[in-house]
Design an enzyme around this catalytic site. Structure first.
Site: not given
Length: 264
Positions: A147, A160
């Site tokens: 990401s 995350y």
């Protein structure tokens, strides 16, 4: 004479984790369209069945294998079965991932562990198992989907973001270790992508607009290209890095976020 560029993926066995929906399903379908024989894996058996059904309905080759990437023993067993039934794995796409959001002071131990179990431990377990086999054969390509949040701080996304940063660093270290064995490892780092994971973060109709325009109160810019990525946008990058078109590319991170990280 114009030379035709080929991905060289036809006939190769491609293992895809997280293939039941979202980016993973798009990656599995894109690899299959290039002629790869896809071993689609996920813990979501129903979603996996649907994903594989769509691929085979198009005339491409894919088979479903239920897999919990957080269980190293299961990873080895499934990989052995894939290679016995389909052939040696020549491509790995690590796409399985989970998201837990919230302020750091409110994150539970269970949520923290759940995120790292899939996003880091799972990437490690699958990559290690596949790398052993690829290195012995002196051939293969691995792509891990992380990401853009791995490099850009995001409020309420500490678990995350940290997990994706860890899997990015791991993938680059692995790439260095297996390069001498003819194996390439790269990273694709998407930004906001139209998946069930992203939609789960929207609490009202303003959610998608805030992603596009930015949220100054969260120190977050919008997306310069003015659109949220589709899973196919990300899948195209994965296919490129897994293919012969990227035959001299390894240890790299390709950000697919419409400019949201401002090139960072």
């Amino acid at each position: 004479m114009t030379q035709h560029l080929s991905t060289g993926l036809a006939g190769r066995v491609a293992l895809v984790t997280g293939a039941a929906n979202g980016i993973g399903a798009a990656v599995a379908a894109a690899l299959a369209r290039e002629g790869a024989i896809v071993a689609a894996t996920d813990v979501d058996s129903d979603g996996l069945r649907d994903s594989v059904g769509k691929i085979t309905a198009e005339g491409s080759a894919a088979r479903a294998y239920r897999l919990d990437v957080t269980r190293p023993g299961e990873v080895e067993e499934v990989l052995d079965r894939v290679e016995e039934e389909l052939g040696p794995v020549g491509v790995l796409a690590n796409v399985a991932g989970v998201l837990r959001t919230g302020p750091v002071v409110d994150i539970s131990d269970a949520d923290w562990r759940a995120v790292f179990a899939v996003n880091v431990d799972g990437v490690f377990a699958v990559s290690r198992a596949v790398a052993r086999r690829m290195a012995a054969r002196r051939s293969g390509a691995m792509v891990t989907v992380t990401s853009n949040a791995a490099a850009v701080p995001r409020m309420h996304m500490a678990a995350y973001s940290a997990s994706k940063a860890a899997s990015t660093a791991f993938s680059k270290c692995l790439a260095l270790e297996v390069a001498g064995h003819g194996v390439r490892c790269n990273v694709v780092a998407p930004g906001s992508t139209d998946t069930p994971m992203l939609r789960s973060m929207f609490t009202d109709d303003y959610g998608p607009r805030a992603v596009l325009e930015g949220a100054p109160e969260q120190y977050r810019v919008g997306i310069p290209l003015g659109k949220i990525a589709s899973p196919d946008d990300v899948a195209a990058a994965v296919v490129f890095l897994a293919s012969d078109l990227a035959g001299h590319i390894t240890m790299q991170e390709l950000v697919v976020d419409g400019g949201a990280a401002l090139g960072g």
